[in-house]
Scaffold this active site. Sequence first.
Site, short mmCIF file in Angstrom:
data_model
loop_
_atom_site.label_atom_id
_atom_site.label_comp_id
_atom_site.label_asym_id
_atom_site.label_seq_id
_atom_site.Cartn_x
_atom_site.Cartn_y
_atom_site.Cartn_z
N ASP A 81 16.78 69.08 50.86
CA ASP A 81 17.80 69.10 51.90
C ASP A 81 17.11 69.13 53.26
OD1 ASP A 81 19.98 69.16 50.12
OD2 ASP A 81 19.82 71.33 49.91
N ASP A 86 24.60 64.62 49.46
CA ASP A 86 25.69 65.58 49.65
C ASP A 86 26.74 65.03 50.60
OD1 ASP A 86 24.28 67.39 48.08
OD2 ASP A 86 23.32 68.33 49.81
#
Length: 220
Positions: A145, A179
């Site tokens: 991320d 995401d």
Amino acid sequence: MKYRHVVFIVVLILIIDQALKFWIKTHLYMQQEFVILPNWFRIHFIENEGMAYGLKFGGDFGKILLTLFRLVAVVIGFWYMRKLVAQKFHTGLLICGSLILAGAAGNLIDSMFYGLIFSDSSYDIARFMPKEGGYGAFLHGRVVDMLYFPIYEGYLPKWIPIKGGDYFIFFRPVFNIADAAISTGVITILVFQRRFFSKRVETTSDNGTRNEAVVNGAVE
């Protein structure tokens, strides 16, 4: 919209997602960050072993279970998208489904292979295909991320119920392109579900009367 368009969208999102993750892994160490837009957007490198936005699921066994679930979901997703295309569902629904499928596949790649092909990023920049092997086993990779949008950081006014006076960050979660694709697809479907899942069409009865019928999902 044809099935090849679905595949194109999925592949395009995967290329962008994986290219950014690869760059992050080979240029930054864990928790390193740099500012893109002051007080609004940063690249902040973290890894998580769980679901989207850093959520976790049941330790080591949960990690394996989650990865296998993602794999099954992606396989079923491709089959289901082919079915929706064949039934001529709304183009918007097909695009959103492609985004969700691409996001699931993007994080699946991390979970399945990153432990094998990268060294650990905790104390140094990761190396691709290290001679001593990667930091984890098959199905034990960590999801990369990096997108961080701390639009607001500070103490909330004391008059706000419950959280008043607490230090608050919006938006706190760090996430990735996969995401974002999943969230965009899901939110868009929820917002436009009436348009995506129903279409009014005009039909002509035997006596020549024109009637309106609602065809759920598919366009006839």
